[in-house]
Design a protein around this motif. Structure first.
Motif, PDB file in Angstrom:
ATOM      1  N   GLN A  60      -8.030 -20.800 -12.553  1.00  0.00           N
ATOM      2  CA  GLN A  60      -6.738 -20.122 -12.518  1.00  0.00           C
ATOM      3  C   GLN A  60      -6.104 -20.283 -11.134  1.00  0.00           C
ATOM      4  OE1 GLN A  60      -5.543 -18.951 -15.394  1.00  0.00           O
ATOM      5  NE2 GLN A  60      -7.488 -19.718 -16.201  1.00  0.00           N
ATOM      6  N   PRO A  61      -4.794 -20.408 -11.065  1.00  0.00           N
ATOM      7  CA  PRO A  61      -4.130 -20.603  -9.772  1.00  0.00           C
ATOM      8  C   PRO A  61      -4.417 -19.489  -8.762  1.00  0.00           C
ATOM      9  CG  PRO A  61      -2.565 -20.937 -11.577  1.00  0.00           C
ATOM     10  CD  PRO A  61      -3.847 -20.451 -12.184  1.00  0.00           C
ATOM     11  N   ARG A  62      -4.544 -18.242  -9.197  1.00  0.00           N
ATOM     12  CA  ARG A  62      -4.758 -17.127  -8.278  1.00  0.00           C
ATOM     13  C   ARG A  62      -6.182 -17.076  -7.729  1.00  0.00           C
ATOM     14  NH1 ARG A  62      -3.139 -11.433  -9.937  1.00  0.00           N
ATOM     15  NH2 ARG A  62      -3.863 -11.122  -7.815  1.00  0.00           N
ATOM     16  N   PHE A  63      -7.075 -17.894  -8.246  1.00  0.00           N
ATOM     17  CA  PHE A  63      -8.465 -17.846  -7.782  1.00  0.00           C
ATOM     18  C   PHE A  63      -8.549 -18.106  -6.280  1.00  0.00           C
ATOM     19  CE2 PHE A  63     -12.643 -19.676  -6.861  1.00  0.00           C
ATOM     20  CZ  PHE A  63     -13.460 -18.665  -7.348  1.00  0.00           C
ATOM     21  N   THR A  64      -7.739 -19.009  -5.777  1.00  0.00           N
ATOM     22  CA  THR A  64      -7.768 -19.339  -4.336  1.00  0.00           C
ATOM     23  C   THR A  64      -7.259 -18.187  -3.477  1.00  0.00           C
ATOM     24  OG1 THR A  64      -5.604 -20.407  -4.528  1.00  0.00           O
ATOM     25  CG2 THR A  64      -7.555 -21.819  -4.705  1.00  0.00           C
ATOM     26  N   ASP A  65      -6.562 -17.216  -4.091  1.00  0.00           N
ATOM     27  CA  ASP A  65      -6.057 -16.051  -3.360  1.00  0.00           C
ATOM     28  C   ASP A  65      -7.119 -14.955  -3.198  1.00  0.00           C
ATOM     29  OD1 ASP A  65      -3.617 -17.343  -3.286  1.00  0.00           O
ATOM     30  OD2 ASP A  65      -2.779 -16.211  -4.968  1.00  0.00           O
ATOM     31  N   LEU A  66      -8.249 -15.094  -3.872  1.00  0.00           N
ATOM     32  CA  LEU A  66      -9.289 -14.063  -3.776  1.00  0.00           C
ATOM     33  C   LEU A  66      -9.865 -14.008  -2.367  1.00  0.00           C
ATOM     34  CD1 LEU A  66     -11.409 -14.532  -7.050  1.00  0.00           C
ATOM     35  CD2 LEU A  66      -9.694 -12.772  -6.574  1.00  0.00           C
ATOM     36  N   SER A  67     -10.209 -12.805  -1.951  1.00  0.00           N
ATOM     37  CA  SER A  67     -10.862 -12.643  -0.647  1.00  0.00           C
ATOM     38  C   SER A  67     -12.271 -13.231  -0.740  1.00  0.00           C
ATOM     39  CB  SER A  67     -10.950 -11.161  -0.279  1.00  0.00           C
ATOM     40  OG  SER A  67     -11.872 -10.508  -1.147  1.00  0.00           O
ATOM     41  N   ASP A  68     -12.891 -13.410   0.417  1.00  0.00           N
ATOM     42  CA  ASP A  68     -14.266 -13.915   0.416  1.00  0.00           C
ATOM     43  C   ASP A  68     -15.193 -12.971  -0.353  1.00  0.00           C
ATOM     44  OD1 ASP A  68     -13.536 -16.144   1.866  1.00  0.00           O
ATOM     45  OD2 ASP A  68     -14.228 -15.339   3.804  1.00  0.00           O
ATOM     46  N   THR A  69     -14.990 -11.681  -0.194  1.00  0.00           N
ATOM     47  CA  THR A  69     -15.811 -10.693  -0.915  1.00  0.00           C
ATOM     48  C   THR A  69     -15.639 -10.852  -2.415  1.00  0.00           C
ATOM     49  OG1 THR A  69     -15.652  -9.135   0.928  1.00  0.00           O
ATOM     50  CG2 THR A  69     -16.264  -8.228  -1.226  1.00  0.00           C
ATOM     51  N   ASP A  70     -14.402 -10.963  -2.869  1.00  0.00           N
ATOM     52  CA  ASP A  70     -14.146 -11.109  -4.305  1.00  0.00           C
ATOM     53  C   ASP A  70     -14.680 -12.442  -4.836  1.00  0.00           C
ATOM     54  OD1 ASP A  70     -12.998  -8.612  -4.472  1.00  0.00           O
ATOM     55  OD2 ASP A  70     -10.949  -9.365  -4.175  1.00  0.00           O
ATOM     56  N   THR A  71     -14.589 -13.482  -4.033  1.00  0.00           N
ATOM     57  CA  THR A  71     -15.156 -14.775  -4.439  1.00  0.00           C
ATOM     58  C   THR A  71     -16.670 -14.662  -4.587  1.00  0.00           C
ATOM     59  OG1 THR A  71     -13.377 -15.984  -3.340  1.00  0.00           O
ATOM     60  CG2 THR A  71     -15.376 -17.219  -3.831  1.00  0.00           C
ATOM     61  N   ASN A  72     -17.309 -13.967  -3.654  1.00  0.00           N
ATOM     62  CA  ASN A  72     -18.758 -13.780  -3.745  1.00  0.00           C
ATOM     63  C   ASN A  72     -19.144 -12.927  -4.957  1.00  0.00           C
ATOM     64  OD1 ASN A  72     -19.325 -15.355  -1.499  1.00  0.00           O
ATOM     65  ND2 ASN A  72     -19.158 -13.617  -0.093  1.00  0.00           N
ATOM     66  N   ILE A  73     -18.344 -11.897  -5.242  1.00  0.00           N
ATOM     67  CA  ILE A  73     -18.598 -11.081  -6.442  1.00  0.00           C
ATOM     68  C   ILE A  73     -18.454 -11.956  -7.681  1.00  0.00           C
ATOM     69  CG2 ILE A  73     -17.753  -9.169  -7.859  1.00  0.00           C
ATOM     70  CD1 ILE A  73     -16.941  -7.771  -5.214  1.00  0.00           C
ATOM     71  N   TYR A  74     -17.428 -12.799  -7.698  1.00  0.00           N
ATOM     72  CA  TYR A  74     -17.244 -13.708  -8.836  1.00  0.00           C
ATOM     73  C   TYR A  74     -18.454 -14.628  -9.004  1.00  0.00           C
ATOM     74  CZ  TYR A  74     -15.780 -17.673 -11.588  1.00  0.00           C
ATOM     75  OH  TYR A  74     -15.749 -18.679 -12.520  1.00  0.00           O
ATOM     76  N   LEU A  75     -18.902 -15.237  -7.923  1.00  0.00           N
ATOM     77  CA  LEU A  75     -20.050 -16.150  -8.006  1.00  0.00           C
ATOM     78  C   LEU A  75     -21.300 -15.414  -8.492  1.00  0.00           C
ATOM     79  CD1 LEU A  75     -19.449 -18.241  -4.765  1.00  0.00           C
ATOM     80  CD2 LEU A  75     -19.045 -18.942  -7.143  1.00  0.00           C
ATOM     81  N   ALA A  76     -21.524 -14.219  -7.988  1.00  0.00           N
ATOM     82  CA  ALA A  76     -22.670 -13.422  -8.450  1.00  0.00           C
ATOM     83  C   ALA A  76     -22.536 -13.102  -9.935  1.00  0.00           C
ATOM     84  CB  ALA A  76     -22.777 -12.133  -7.636  1.00  0.00           C
ATOM     85  N   THR A  77     -21.321 -12.804 -10.368  1.00  0.00           N
ATOM     86  CA  THR A  77     -21.084 -12.479 -11.774  1.00  0.00           C
ATOM     87  C   THR A  77     -21.372 -13.679 -12.670  1.00  0.00           C
ATOM     88  OG1 THR A  77     -19.389 -10.900 -11.093  1.00  0.00           O
ATOM     89  CG2 THR A  77     -19.384 -11.564 -13.406  1.00  0.00           C
ATOM     90  N   VAL A  78     -20.938 -14.853 -12.261  1.00  0.00           N
ATOM     91  CA  VAL A  78     -21.194 -16.066 -13.058  1.00  0.00           C
ATOM     92  C   VAL A  78     -22.693 -16.343 -13.146  1.00  0.00           C
ATOM     93  CG1 VAL A  78     -20.887 -18.579 -13.122  1.00  0.00           C
ATOM     94  CG2 VAL A  78     -18.936 -17.104 -12.666  1.00  0.00           C
ATOM     95  N   VAL A  79     -23.398 -16.208 -12.026  1.00  0.00           N
ATOM     96  CA  VAL A  79     -24.852 -16.433 -12.041  1.00  0.00           C
ATOM     97  C   VAL A  79     -25.530 -15.395 -12.930  1.00  0.00           C
ATOM     98  CG1 VAL A  79     -26.942 -16.405 -10.619  1.00  0.00           C
ATOM     99  CG2 VAL A  79     -24.911 -17.632  -9.825  1.00  0.00           C
ATOM    100  N   LEU A  80     -25.132 -14.128 -12.803  1.00  0.00           N
ATOM    101  CA  LEU A  80     -25.697 -13.087 -13.667  1.00  0.00           C
ATOM    102  C   LEU A  80     -25.398 -13.371 -15.138  1.00  0.00           C
ATOM    103  CD1 LEU A  80     -24.876  -9.915 -11.553  1.00  0.00           C
ATOM    104  CD2 LEU A  80     -27.171 -10.709 -12.204  1.00  0.00           C
ATOM    105  N   GLY A  81     -24.191 -13.851 -15.421  1.00  0.00           N
ATOM    106  CA  GLY A  81     -23.841 -14.207 -16.799  1.00  0.00           C
ATOM    107  C   GLY A  81     -24.715 -15.326 -17.336  1.00  0.00           C
ATOM    108  N   ALA A  82     -25.013 -16.306 -16.497  1.00  0.00           N
ATOM    109  CA  ALA A  82     -25.884 -17.411 -16.910  1.00  0.00           C
ATOM    110  C   ALA A  82     -27.311 -16.911 -17.158  1.00  0.00           C
ATOM    111  CB  ALA A  82     -25.887 -18.510 -15.847  1.00  0.00           C
ATOM    112  N   VAL A  83     -27.799 -16.047 -16.276  1.00  0.00           N
ATOM    113  CA  VAL A  83     -29.143 -15.487 -16.445  1.00  0.00           C
ATOM    114  C   VAL A  83     -29.208 -14.646 -17.723  1.00  0.00           C
ATOM    115  CG1 VAL A  83     -30.828 -13.886 -15.440  1.00  0.00           C
ATOM    116  CG2 VAL A  83     -29.687 -15.565 -13.988  1.00  0.00           C
ATOM    117  N   THR A  84     -28.182 -13.861 -17.965  1.00  0.00           N
ATOM    118  CA  THR A  84     -28.111 -13.040 -19.175  1.00  0.00           C
ATOM    119  C   THR A  84     -28.131 -13.917 -20.420  1.00  0.00           C
ATOM    120  OG1 THR A  84     -26.816 -11.382 -18.000  1.00  0.00           O
ATOM    121  CG2 THR A  84     -26.738 -11.313 -20.404  1.00  0.00           C
TER     122      THR A  84
END
Length: 175
Positions: A60-84
């Protein structure tokens, strides 16, 4: 071999049978497997939808607007989703690899454990996804409190109430 594993004609008389269903260990494993599959289907559908949406966020175009914290939360969420996803699909793989080896009761136990692990990771995935969404939507610390409340709600619904019912059900049978 115990009387419970014998055929219907050689099972113990009713007076000697423990309370509950009249089924052999193999019949019990078949029933428990069918029930587990239905439960996993429900959880897998939700996980697949959530994981699918998570995978599209990065494009999504707004993804690059995310703060570093939000980007890290997103990455953790994707990894958790894969593990789930892995944990909730594992019972299918487990079944396929041990089918025909007279291991169904053990397979059902392992598949059940993997499903519980998958539910724990689903809780983490949901919390992480909600945190990201609410941080972006609210732009303040209230998001963390809302997520904490929702995690408590999920834990109550998914784990505490079933544990309470299980304990309460055990106590009523002993009376």
């Amino acid at each position: 071999m115990t009387d419970d594993t014998a055929g219907p004609e050689t099972r113990r008389p009713d007076a000697q049978r423990p309370a509950g269903r009249d089924e052999s260990p193999e019949e019990q494993a078949d029933r428990r497997w069918a029930e587990l599959l239905q439960e996993v289907r429900v959880a897998q559908t939700g996980v697949q939808i959530l994981f699918g949406f998570l995978l599209t966020v990065v494009f999504q175009p707004r993804f690059t607007d995310l703060s570093d914290t939000d980007t890290n939360i997103y990455l953790a969420t994707v990894v958790l989703g894969a593990v789930t996803t892995g944990a909730l699909i594992a019972p299918v793989s487990f079944h396929r690899l041990v089918t025909g080896r007279q291991l169904k009761p053990q397979m059902v136990e392992w598949a059940s454990r993997l499903t519980v692990v998958g539910l724990v990771f689903l809780l983490c995935t949901m919390a992480s996804a909600l945190l990201l969404i609410l941080r972006v939507a609210l732009h303040n610390a209230v998001a963390l409190w809302i997520v904490a409340g929702l995690v408590v709600w999920f834990v109550l619904c998914w784990f505490v109430l079933p544990a309470w019912a299980r304990r309460d059900g055990t106590g009523s049978r002993e009376r």
